[in-house]
Design a protein around this motif. Structure first.
Motif, PDB file in Angstrom:
ATOM      1  N   VAL A 318       7.132  39.457  59.714  1.00 29.06           N
ATOM      2  CA  VAL A 318       6.503  38.795  60.863  1.00 29.06           C
ATOM      3  C   VAL A 318       5.751  39.816  61.707  1.00 29.06           C
ATOM      4  N   ALA A 319       6.392  40.956  61.973  1.00 26.34           N
ATOM      5  CA  ALA A 319       5.784  41.995  62.816  1.00 26.34           C
ATOM      6  C   ALA A 319       4.492  42.532  62.212  1.00 26.34           C
ATOM      7  N   GLU A 320       4.420  42.588  60.872  1.00 28.07           N
ATOM      8  CA  GLU A 320       3.225  43.120  60.203  1.00 28.07           C
ATOM      9  C   GLU A 320       2.217  42.035  59.858  1.00 28.07           C
ATOM     10  N   GLY A 321       2.491  40.805  60.297  1.00 27.79           N
ATOM     11  CA  GLY A 321       1.530  39.726  60.094  1.00 27.79           C
ATOM     12  C   GLY A 321       1.502  39.154  58.692  1.00 27.79           C
ATOM     13  N   VAL A 322       2.535  39.406  57.911  1.00 31.46           N
ATOM     14  CA  VAL A 322       2.571  38.875  56.537  1.00 31.46           C
ATOM     15  C   VAL A 322       2.897  37.387  56.553  1.00 31.46           C
ATOM     16  N   ILE A 323       3.821  36.993  57.418  1.00 31.40           N
ATOM     17  CA  ILE A 323       4.223  35.588  57.536  1.00 31.40           C
ATOM     18  C   ILE A 323       4.314  35.227  59.015  1.00 31.40           C
ATOM     19  N   SER A 324       4.392  33.938  59.286  1.00 32.55           N
ATOM     20  CA  SER A 324       4.519  33.478  60.666  1.00 32.55           C
ATOM     21  C   SER A 324       5.989  33.436  61.067  1.00 32.55           C
ATOM     22  N   GLU A 325       6.235  33.328  62.377  1.00 34.16           N
ATOM     23  CA  GLU A 325       7.604  33.218  62.867  1.00 34.16           C
ATOM     24  C   GLU A 325       8.266  31.937  62.363  1.00 34.16           C
ATOM     25  N   GLU A 326       7.465  30.859  62.246  1.00 34.62           N
ATOM     26  CA  GLU A 326       8.020  29.601  61.757  1.00 34.62           C
ATOM     27  C   GLU A 326       8.519  29.742  60.314  1.00 34.62           C
ATOM     28  N   HIS A 327       7.715  30.416  59.490  1.00 31.75           N
ATOM     29  CA  HIS A 327       8.121  30.631  58.091  1.00 31.75           C
ATOM     30  C   HIS A 327       9.387  31.480  58.022  1.00 31.75           C
ATOM     31  N   ALA A 328       9.459  32.488  58.864  1.00 32.11           N
ATOM     32  CA  ALA A 328      10.639  33.350  58.882  1.00 32.11           C
ATOM     33  C   ALA A 328      11.872  32.569  59.321  1.00 32.11           C
ATOM     34  N   MET A 329      11.700  31.690  60.306  1.00 36.94           N
ATOM     35  CA  MET A 329      12.826  30.911  60.812  1.00 36.94           C
ATOM     36  C   MET A 329      13.396  30.017  59.708  1.00 36.94           C
ATOM     37  N   VAL A 330      12.501  29.381  58.949  1.00 38.59           N
ATOM     38  CA  VAL A 330      12.947  28.520  57.848  1.00 38.59           C
ATOM     39  C   VAL A 330      13.656  29.344  56.781  1.00 38.59           C
ATOM     40  N   ALA A 331      13.083  30.491  56.431  1.00 39.74           N
ATOM     41  CA  ALA A 331      13.660  31.347  55.392  1.00 39.74           C
ATOM     42  C   ALA A 331      15.037  31.858  55.804  1.00 39.74           C
ATOM     43  N   LYS A 332      15.202  32.200  57.086  1.00 41.91           N
ATOM     44  CA  LYS A 332      16.499  32.691  57.563  1.00 41.91           C
ATOM     45  C   LYS A 332      17.571  31.602  57.501  1.00 41.91           C
ATOM     46  N   ALA A 333      17.143  30.355  57.620  1.00 39.41           N
ATOM     47  CA  ALA A 333      18.109  29.258  57.583  1.00 39.41           C
ATOM     48  C   ALA A 333      18.555  28.924  56.162  1.00 39.41           C
ATOM     49  N   MET A 334      17.868  29.485  55.166  1.00 39.50           N
ATOM     50  CA  MET A 334      18.201  29.176  53.764  1.00 39.50           C
ATOM     51  C   MET A 334      19.435  29.956  53.323  1.00 39.50           C
ATOM     52  N   PRO A 335      20.239  29.367  52.423  1.00 39.06           N
ATOM     53  CA  PRO A 335      21.347  30.138  51.836  1.00 39.06           C
ATOM     54  C   PRO A 335      20.793  31.197  50.890  1.00 39.06           C
ATOM     55  N   LEU A 336      21.659  32.069  50.401  1.00 35.71           N
ATOM     56  CA  LEU A 336      21.199  33.098  49.458  1.00 35.71           C
ATOM     57  C   LEU A 336      20.675  32.471  48.173  1.00 35.71           C
ATOM     58  N   ASP A 337      21.200  31.285  47.828  1.00 37.20           N
ATOM     59  CA  ASP A 337      20.654  30.521  46.701  1.00 37.20           C
ATOM     60  C   ASP A 337      20.731  31.296  45.389  1.00 37.20           C
ATOM     61  N   LEU A 338      21.890  31.907  45.153  1.00 40.25           N
ATOM     62  CA  LEU A 338      22.059  32.744  43.962  1.00 40.25           C
ATOM     63  C   LEU A 338      22.352  31.902  42.730  1.00 40.25           C
ATOM     64  N   ASN A 339      22.052  32.476  41.593  1.00 43.89           N
ATOM     65  CA  ASN A 339      22.395  31.856  40.313  1.00 43.89           C
ATOM     66  C   ASN A 339      23.886  32.042  40.073  1.00 43.89           C
ATOM     67  N   ARG A 340      24.641  30.951  40.054  1.00 45.10           N
ATOM     68  CA  ARG A 340      26.088  31.018  39.852  1.00 45.10           C
ATOM     69  C   ARG A 340      26.489  30.638  38.432  1.00 45.10           C
ATOM     70  N   ALA A 341      25.531  30.225  37.612  1.00 36.97           N
ATOM     71  CA  ALA A 341      25.878  29.803  36.255  1.00 36.97           C
ATOM     72  C   ALA A 341      26.350  30.996  35.442  1.00 36.97           C
ATOM     73  N   PRO A 342      27.375  30.798  34.597  1.00 31.26           N
ATOM     74  CA  PRO A 342      27.844  31.899  33.769  1.00 31.26           C
ATOM     75  C   PRO A 342      26.780  32.305  32.760  1.00 31.26           C
ATOM     76  N   SER A 343      26.597  33.592  32.592  1.00 27.38           N
ATOM     77  CA  SER A 343      25.608  34.097  31.642  1.00 27.38           C
ATOM     78  C   SER A 343      26.275  34.418  30.321  1.00 27.38           C
ATOM     79  N   ILE A 344      25.581  34.127  29.200  1.00 25.67           N
ATOM     80  CA  ILE A 344      26.141  34.479  27.900  1.00 25.67           C
ATOM     81  C   ILE A 344      25.503  35.752  27.357  1.00 25.67           C
TER      82      ILE A 344
END
Length: 749
Positions: A318-344
């Motif tokens: 946000v400070a470097e102008g890459v994204i807006s504060e609104e976009h950052a706010m939404v992204a911060k509210a997201m979970p880590l959203d990791l892949n939990r499926a077992p890998s073979i």
């Protein structure tokens, strides 16, 4: 004074020459290896792709497992590739698509309807789909000794927010500097001076790339000087986009066991099971944040710390102008959203061992660990899962001490492809591979070679030929004479040839082998696929020598294929890093034994399962499943073997102890239990016993081998090469009887 100035000048010249020489050395090191390092990629090994079509044999739970190992995420409704929504036997799948050798399977949303055991229909937007393939699971890789793994991505395929976020956090003046940053160095020097030790480096992206490619991680002044010089030289030879692209593909982002995760593309797959170009802003920020400390900010081990670091990166963007504060706010509210499926991935070392050995016949280690080859194999995750389940279930019943070991190989009957393999009780242990390297006497598993050598001589031997199962002695020039014995220590007198094999009579088999000649038996073993030397001694007829489960799989695959010998294949295709096919492993075979003789042998192996040493295994199979096979037991019960085939699969199983001690098991009480447990749950077709030309069926008396009438006592239907049927007849004429033997039942009404 003049002499001092002269000396200093000479020293200056020497240092100048040495310095110039050193720069030339560093420059040559960079220019000669940089491009190669950009393409230093390990080989990736893939399972077979699952093909789906109306009528395909697959159960709903098996399809669910296949999607699970592929990492498809369970959702209520699919919206992007890599997702699946299941409602009992109804699967809505948004496939990822995949570039197969020579063609590409598109990403698409399909609806798959299944019955209890088969696919009923596949539709895409209401239109029927004739055939589709899921993307194949990556089951392993062939990595260099340092264990690095990466997936290459071009700079123009990297999301713009990820590129700009990376520069904002790691190197804001990347496109302005010459490889190093004066302010960064000054800031690092101040931090080091305050702490009294080297704690910061002030490195640019170019310097980090140089360190990763060429230098050790130690923090010393000499290394920093080399890093700075090489960064400047790198910038002189390559443009900024090339350097940034290399960094994006090289940066270290974590560890999975001995496998090092390098580059954003592989990290996207590893942590989120999502292609790099499809990452959300919250996921991009997490990967950028992990550069500072992949272990410290590992989201699986330290989720709170990783979340905090991700949010710091979003603030910088946000400070470097890459994204807006609104976009950052939404992204911060997201979970880590990791892949939990077992890998073979990398959990099938025994199968990967076979793949490596077959690859190394034609490829150097450097090609396999650096050129990014993609290896497409015949490995079937569903068959492998069942083979492991059967192994675990049966071995836990037979031996709770853990001293008994096992190995199994499963092949496709029609192609000779190795579809599943277990090298020991610890499936994921990359140690001694018993399927390939355990070399033991084969016992009665070799007997079919003796009988096949006889049946080739149709003018002398038929399935109804009478053999003598009585004791005899073979003198030897040195040592004690050879005196074979039956397992039950009894003699059975005159028996028919097919009965001797079905009941595994040692005396009758040894007599037959001696009459044929040991050289004929050894020749038949070579023709069936045993490539190493065998001991040409009388005991060869009863399994003497050393053979691996793979040897036995080759032998029985040839028998199951009607006398056609083909090398057992694990590899289907090899494709280079750019997707260009390098080699296709076609099905190759040549006839080694006549079809008629092999057909007659298969009859005897069917009898093994119906009334012989394999009848306990037959009882464990579904009633509809016709199967043929042979058990094997070695002296003192040291080795328990079973090899057999149905209409679609051939499997060999061995049990024994690594110290070669006794097991207390026969082939029937040990290996057959595992074999039948697996085949009952995996095979989809019974053996299709189609009689070839030149074969006729006659009814014989099983007590003496004479021709007799249907419905007479001891009447059996037996196949013969035309014209070799028994000439002697009983006095019994054909009678009406509703009882049919198992051979007649193969041909229906």
């Amino acid at each position: 004074m003049k002499k001092t100035r002269t000396l200093l000048f000479k020293l200056f010249i020497v240092f100048l020459v040495l310095g110039a020489g050193y720069l030339i050395y560093l420059d040559a090191r960079i220019t000669s290896t940089f491009t190669d390092k950009m393409w230093e990629l390990p080989a990736k090994v893939y399972a077979r792709p699952l093909e789906l079509f109306a009528g395909a044999d697959i159960k709903p739970d098996d399809l669910a497992y296949e999607l699970e190992v592929l990492g498809y995420r369970k959702v209520a409704h699919t919206r992007k590739p890599g997702q699946v929504a299941r409602n009992r036997s109804r699967f809505e799948i948004y496939t990822r698509g995949f570039g197969f050798p020579g063609e590409r399977e598109p990403a698409r949303r399909v609806l798959v309807e299944l019955g209890p055991t088969k696919v009923q229909s596949i539709t895409e937007e209401g239109r029927a789909v004739d055939l589709m393939r899921l993307d194949p699971a990556q089951i392993g890789g062939i990595y260099p000794t340092h264990g690095e793994d990466r997936v290459l991505v071009r700079l123009d395929a990297v999301p713009e927010t990820l590129r700009q976020g990376l520069l904002a956090v790691e190197d804001q003046r990347f496109y302005q500097h010459w490889g190093f940053s004066i302010t960064g160095i000054a800031r690092a020097a101040y931090s080091n001076m305050v702490s009294g030790r080297v704690v910061a480096g002030g490195s640019t992206i170019t310097q980090q790339l140089v360190k990763n490619y060429y230098l050790s991680p130690e923090r010393t002044i000499l290394r920093k000087v080399n890093e700075l010089l090489m960064a400047v030289l790198l910038e002189l030879h390559y443009d900024k986009d090339q350097i940034l692209e290399s960094y994006i593909n090289e940066v270290y982002l974590g560890q999975e066991g001995r496998r090092a995760i390098h580059g954003f593309a592989l990290a996207a797959r590893h942590y989120f099971d999502t292609p790099l170009e499809q990452l959300g802003l919250h996921q991009q920020a997490l990967l950028v944040g992990m550069i500072k400390g992949p272990s410290l900010y590992n989201p699986r081990r330290n989720p709170e710390r990783a979340t905090q670091r991700r949010n710091v990166v979003l603030d910088v963007m946000v400070a470097e102008g890459v994204i807006s504060e609104e976009h950052a706010m939404v992204a911060k509210a997201m979970p880590l959203d990791l892949n939990r499926a077992p890998s073979i991935r990398d959990t099938f070392p025994a199968y990967l061992d076979l793949v490596r050995r077959q690859l190394r016949i034609e490829y150097r280690d450097e090609q396999l660990t650096q050129e990014g080859l993609r290896i497409f194999t015949a490995f079937d995750p569903l068959l492998q899962r069942q083979l492991e389940r059967s192994t675990q279930a049966v071995m836990s019943q037979l031996d709770k001490s853990g001293e008994l070991e096992t190995a199994s190989i499963v092949t496709r009957l029609d192609s000779g492809e190795v579809a599943a393999l277990v090298g020991g009780r610890r499936f994921s242990y990359a140690g001694f591979n018993r399927a390939l390297d355990a070399r033991r006497p084969a016992g009665s598993l070799l007997k079919p070679a003796v009988y096949l050598a006889a049946l080739e001589q149709s003018d002398k031997y038929t399935l109804a030929s009478v053999l003598s199962d009585t004791a005899f002695t073979v003198p030897r020039p040195q040592g004690e004479p050879w005196q074979p014995r039956n397992f039950d220590r009894m003699e059975h007198g005159d028996v028919l040839l097919y009965q001797a094999l079905a009941h595994s009579y040692n005396l009758a088999t040894a007599r037959l082998g001696m009459d044929l000649g040991i050289d004929s038996v050894a020749d038949m073993l070579r023709r069936l696929g045993i490539e190493h030397a065998v001991p040409e001694v009388p005991a060869l007829t009863l399994g003497a020598g050393e053979y691996s489960p793979l040897d036995m799989a080759v032998l029985y695959q040839t028998i199951a294929a009607g006398g056609f010998r083909s090398p057992l294949r694990s590899i289907r295709d090899v494709v280079d890093a750019r997707g260009v096919p390098e080699k296709r492993y076609e099905l190759l075979y040549d006839r080694q034994v006549s079809l008629q003789a092999t057909y007659l042998l298969q009859y005897a192996l069917l009898e093994v399962m119906q009334n012989g040493t394999g009848r306990s295994g037959r009882a464990a199979l579904p009633e509809w499943m016709t199967a043929a096979g042979k058990s094997g037991t070695t002296n003192d019960g040291r080795d328990s073997w079973f090899a057999g085939f149905s209409g679609d699969l051939m499997a060999v199983t061995w049990m024994g102890r690594d110290d070669n001690g006794g097991t207390g098991l026969t082939g029937s009480t040990g290996a057959l239990k595992l074999w039948s447990h697996f085949m009952a749950r995996s095979s989809k077709r019974g053996l299709n016993y189609n009689m070839p030309e030149g074969i006729e069926v006659a009814t014989v008396d099983s007590s003496n081998g004479y021709r007799t009438g249907t419905g007479c006592p001891n009447a059996r239907s037996v196949p013969f090469v035309a014209g070799t049927e028994p000439r002697r007849k009983t006095n019994c004429s054909a009678k009406k009887s509703g009882i049919r033997d198992w051979f007649q039942s193969l041909f229906g009404d």
